[in-house]
Design a protein around this motif. Structure first.
Motif, PDB file in Angstrom:
ATOM      1  N   GLY A 194      31.691  30.742  95.090  1.00 28.05           N
ATOM      2  CA  GLY A 194      31.077  31.948  95.656  1.00 28.05           C
ATOM      3  C   GLY A 194      32.106  32.912  96.192  1.00 28.05           C
ATOM      4  N   MET A 195      33.160  32.371  96.801  1.00 32.02           N
ATOM      5  CA  MET A 195      34.210  33.232  97.349  1.00 32.02           C
ATOM      6  C   MET A 195      35.014  33.895  96.232  1.00 32.02           C
ATOM      7  N   ALA A 196      35.170  33.181  95.095  1.00 33.89           N
ATOM      8  CA  ALA A 196      35.883  33.771  93.962  1.00 33.89           C
ATOM      9  C   ALA A 196      35.137  34.970  93.418  1.00 33.89           C
ATOM     10  N   VAL A 197      33.815  34.860  93.370  1.00 30.93           N
ATOM     11  CA  VAL A 197      32.988  35.977  92.910  1.00 30.93           C
ATOM     12  C   VAL A 197      33.006  37.107  93.926  1.00 30.93           C
ATOM     13  N   ASP A 198      33.040  36.750  95.200  1.00 33.79           N
ATOM     14  CA  ASP A 198      33.028  37.757  96.260  1.00 33.79           C
ATOM     15  C   ASP A 198      34.194  38.728  96.116  1.00 33.79           C
ATOM     16  N   ALA A 199      35.357  38.205  95.718  1.00 36.48           N
ATOM     17  CA  ALA A 199      36.521  39.078  95.528  1.00 36.48           C
ATOM     18  C   ALA A 199      36.259  40.094  94.422  1.00 36.48           C
ATOM     19  N   ASN A 200      35.633  39.639  93.324  1.00 34.77           N
ATOM     20  CA  ASN A 200      35.302  40.559  92.234  1.00 34.77           C
ATOM     21  C   ASN A 200      34.264  41.589  92.660  1.00 34.77           C
ATOM     22  N   VAL A 201      33.302  41.156  93.471  1.00 36.07           N
ATOM     23  CA  VAL A 201      32.280  42.084  93.954  1.00 36.07           C
ATOM     24  C   VAL A 201      32.918  43.195  94.778  1.00 36.07           C
ATOM     25  N   LEU A 202      33.855  42.834  95.642  1.00 32.91           N
ATOM     26  CA  LEU A 202      34.553  43.847  96.450  1.00 32.91           C
ATOM     27  C   LEU A 202      35.269  44.859  95.556  1.00 32.91           C
ATOM     28  N   ILE A 203      35.965  44.325  94.543  1.00 30.57           N
ATOM     29  CA  ILE A 203      36.709  45.208  93.634  1.00 30.57           C
ATOM     30  C   ILE A 203      35.747  46.137  92.883  1.00 30.57           C
ATOM     31  N   PHE A 204      34.675  45.572  92.342  1.00 26.50           N
ATOM     32  CA  PHE A 204      33.755  46.368  91.529  1.00 26.50           C
ATOM     33  C   PHE A 204      33.022  47.424  92.359  1.00 26.50           C
ATOM     34  N   GLU A 205      32.699  47.088  93.584  1.00 24.46           N
ATOM     35  CA  GLU A 205      32.039  48.076  94.427  1.00 24.46           C
ATOM     36  C   GLU A 205      32.968  49.243  94.738  1.00 24.46           C
ATOM     37  N   ARG A 206      34.248  48.935  94.891  1.00 24.30           N
ATOM     38  CA  ARG A 206      35.237  50.003  95.066  1.00 24.30           C
ATOM     39  C   ARG A 206      35.318  50.863  93.800  1.00 24.30           C
ATOM     40  N   PHE A 207      35.252  50.205  92.623  1.00 24.81           N
ATOM     41  CA  PHE A 207      35.238  50.945  91.360  1.00 24.81           C
ATOM     42  C   PHE A 207      34.089  51.939  91.344  1.00 24.81           C
ATOM     43  N   VAL A 232      37.322  56.568  84.218  1.00 24.52           N
ATOM     44  CA  VAL A 232      37.250  55.104  84.344  1.00 24.52           C
ATOM     45  C   VAL A 232      38.605  54.502  84.686  1.00 24.52           C
ATOM     46  N   ARG A 233      39.654  54.903  83.974  1.00 22.53           N
ATOM     47  CA  ARG A 233      40.980  54.339  84.231  1.00 22.53           C
ATOM     48  C   ARG A 233      41.449  54.619  85.649  1.00 22.53           C
ATOM     49  N   SER A 234      41.275  55.842  86.110  1.00 25.63           N
ATOM     50  CA  SER A 234      41.691  56.197  87.475  1.00 25.63           C
ATOM     51  C   SER A 234      40.865  55.455  88.515  1.00 25.63           C
ATOM     52  N   ALA A 235      39.550  55.353  88.252  1.00 30.20           N
ATOM     53  CA  ALA A 235      38.669  54.636  89.171  1.00 30.20           C
ATOM     54  C   ALA A 235      39.064  53.163  89.253  1.00 30.20           C
ATOM     55  N   PHE A 236      39.446  52.597  88.113  1.00 26.31           N
ATOM     56  CA  PHE A 236      39.874  51.201  88.055  1.00 26.31           C
ATOM     57  C   PHE A 236      41.108  50.979  88.930  1.00 26.31           C
ATOM     58  N   GLU A 237      42.112  51.813  88.762  1.00 26.12           N
ATOM     59  CA  GLU A 237      43.350  51.660  89.529  1.00 26.12           C
ATOM     60  C   GLU A 237      43.120  51.877  91.019  1.00 26.12           C
ATOM     61  N   ALA A 238      42.393  52.939  91.353  1.00 27.37           N
ATOM     62  CA  ALA A 238      42.161  53.262  92.766  1.00 27.37           C
ATOM     63  C   ALA A 238      41.269  52.223  93.432  1.00 27.37           C
ATOM     64  N   GLY A 239      40.212  51.815  92.738  1.00 30.42           N
ATOM     65  CA  GLY A 239      39.293  50.833  93.311  1.00 30.42           C
ATOM     66  C   GLY A 239      39.965  49.501  93.543  1.00 30.42           C
ATOM     67  N   PHE A 240      40.776  49.075  92.600  1.00 30.84           N
ATOM     68  CA  PHE A 240      41.484  47.811  92.746  1.00 30.84           C
ATOM     69  C   PHE A 240      42.443  47.865  93.940  1.00 30.84           C
ATOM     70  N   HIS A 241      43.161  48.978  94.063  1.00 28.85           N
ATOM     71  CA  HIS A 241      44.118  49.132  95.161  1.00 28.85           C
ATOM     72  C   HIS A 241      43.403  49.126  96.515  1.00 28.85           C
ATOM     73  N   ARG A 242      42.273  49.809  96.615  1.00 28.38           N
ATOM     74  CA  ARG A 242      41.539  49.894  97.884  1.00 28.38           C
ATOM     75  C   ARG A 242      40.911  48.561  98.275  1.00 28.38           C
ATOM     76  N   ALA A 243      40.573  47.742  97.289  1.00 25.12           N
ATOM     77  CA  ALA A 243      39.922  46.465  97.593  1.00 25.12           C
ATOM     78  C   ALA A 243      40.912  45.383  98.013  1.00 25.12           C
ATOM     79  N   MET A 244      42.200  45.574  97.708  1.00 30.53           N
ATOM     80  CA  MET A 244      43.184  44.533  97.943  1.00 30.53           C
ATOM     81  C   MET A 244      43.284  44.094  99.394  1.00 30.53           C
ATOM     82  N   SER A 245      43.315  45.047 100.305  1.00 32.07           N
ATOM     83  CA  SER A 245      43.492  44.697 101.713  1.00 32.07           C
ATOM     84  C   SER A 245      42.336  43.834 102.218  1.00 32.07           C
TER      85      SER A 245
END
Length: 416
Positions: free
Chosen positions: A305-318, A328-341
């Motif tokens: 569940g926690m492994a999926v939670d990380a993906n959910v955070l990233i995708f919601e940022r996307f 899409v490409r810019s959203a992917f890069e920015a969303g991934f960066h914002r979700a990291m912290s």
């Protein structure tokens, strides 16, 4: 770029698929058999039944004496042929011994409590040496014969006694016993006067090491008293294990469906990464010879569940970035960066909690904590590295090229 990404994506999916199949069903390659995870994972006391004994240390003992006692008990129990034995310190003055699959409680207690008298006997049964005369024993491969040997080193008093005995019984056998159990009976080839002997006759290096450990072990450094003993029936594991596996299958299935319905193609990439996560965690368990318990299964399900939670955070940022009108490409890069912290902070705090539980906990608490820490670290790898690359390759080949592929409905989709 597009062709390379397509090749990498297809190869990654194929490799993950093959690893998953081997992990689930095993594989036969000629005469060689690759076992499945279910065959390789050691099952704990709560899953296959066995004997559980708690011994109390009588008198005072320092940590060194307690650790040596635990090592010696492990050696003795392993002579029963039970490789999944768990021997651990409990509290300040107790040692817990869990022996899965062994139901003769008296045999286990008797073996643990033995004084552990080591003797070297001549052909007539006379005692030549005792454990007090042995300084060290180790196993190695002979440089001359390329066969496993035991290197024996004696104390000064033992050196004199052994020199006299080997001169007297040249060409005859000297038998080494631990209590009444024969360890080995080498033939004396030459008189040994320097206190350093080589014992041949072991079938493998592992056997030589086990024999050397027993010779070196001698008696337990502390006196033990049984304060608790019980037989755990296999019926608990027989009932609980299938139900736990069924619950895990339902949980994983629901997660897969949720990710596909909510996040579409990126959700599919996350599901592929999740499959790899499960394979990696089970592989780590097998590699470190971890014992699977009910609490460990619970920890594994939690980390899924926690492994999926990380993906959910990233995708919601996307999604947030896409709704701002970014490609899409810019959203992917920015969303991934914002979700990291957020991902790193939440997972690091969980790892710290797991480490504290493992350090201070006992028994099944340790099993749960170990599973949790391994699972969280692996989930960070699959979410941050694997999912990112799978989605990036999918974007490069045009498999993901508009907001609707992320489950975001905009009046005008922004292509990559």
């Amino acid at each position: 770029m597009k062709k390379k990404s397509a090749v990498l994506l297809v190869l990654s999916v194929l490799v993950i698929g093959i690893l998953s199949y081997i992990g689930a069903f095993g594989l036969n390659v000629g005469d060689y058999r690759v076992k499945s995870f279910s065959q390789m994972l050691s099952k704990g006391l709560d899953l296959q039944g066995g004997v559980s004994v708690v011994e109390e240390i009588q008198g005072k003992a320092d940590n060194t004496a307690i650790e040596k006692t635990i090592d010696l008990i492990n050696l003795r129990i392993n002579k029963l042929g039970v490789s999944e034995t768990a021997v651990s310190k409990e509290g300040n003055n107790k040692i817990r011994i869990d022996v899965p699959g062994k139901f003769d409680k008296d045999e286990v207690i008797n073996l643990i409590g033995k004084t552990g008298k080591l003797t070297f006997k001549d052909p007539n049964g006379g005692i030549i040496l005792t454990g007090d005369d042995v300084k060290d024993a180790s196993a190695s491969i002979s440089q001359e014969t390329q066969k496993p040997i035991i290197n024996l080193e004696l104390k000064p008093a033992g050196t004199k006694k052994f020199a006299a005995a080997t001169q007297k019984f040249l060409g005859q056998k000297i038998t080494i016993y631990m209590d009444d159990q024969k360890i080995t009976d080498p033939t004396v080839d030459v008189a040994i006067t320097n206190g350093q002997a080589i014992i041949e006759g072991s079938a493998s290096l592992e056997e030589a090491k086990n024999r050397a450990d027993i010779i070196k072990s001698g008696a337990l450094p502390v006196k033990l008293k049984v304060v608790q003993s019980q037989i755990v029936g296999a019926s608990l594991g027989a009932d609980a294990l299938p139900k736990s596996i069924f619950a895990a299958e339902i949980a994983i299935g629901l997660i897969f469906i949720f990710m596909l319905l909510v996040y579409r193609i990126p959700g599919l990439m996350a599901n592929i990464a999740l499959v790899l996560f499960i394979v990696l965690v089970l592989f780590i368990f097998v590699t470190i010879k971890a014992t699977l318990t009910l609490s460990g299964i619970a920890g594994l399900i939690l980390t899924i569940g926690m492994a999926v939670d990380a993906n959910v955070l990233i995708f919601e940022r996307f999604k947030e970035e896409l709704k701002l009108g970014k490609p899409v490409r810019s959203a992917f890069e920015a969303g991934f960066h914002r979700a990291m912290s957020s991902i790193v902070d939440s997972n690091v705090t969980t790892i710290i909690t797991g480490c504290v539980l493992y350090a201070l906990g006992i028994g099944q608490v340790k099993g749960f904590a170990l599973t949790l820490v391994i699972g969280v670290i692996t989930s960070m790898f699959t979410a941050i590295i694997v999912s990112k690359h799978l989605i990036s390759w999918a974007i490069n080949i045009g498999l993901i090229n508009k907001a609707s592929h992320f489950g975001v409905n905009l009046r005008g989709d922004n292509n990559a």
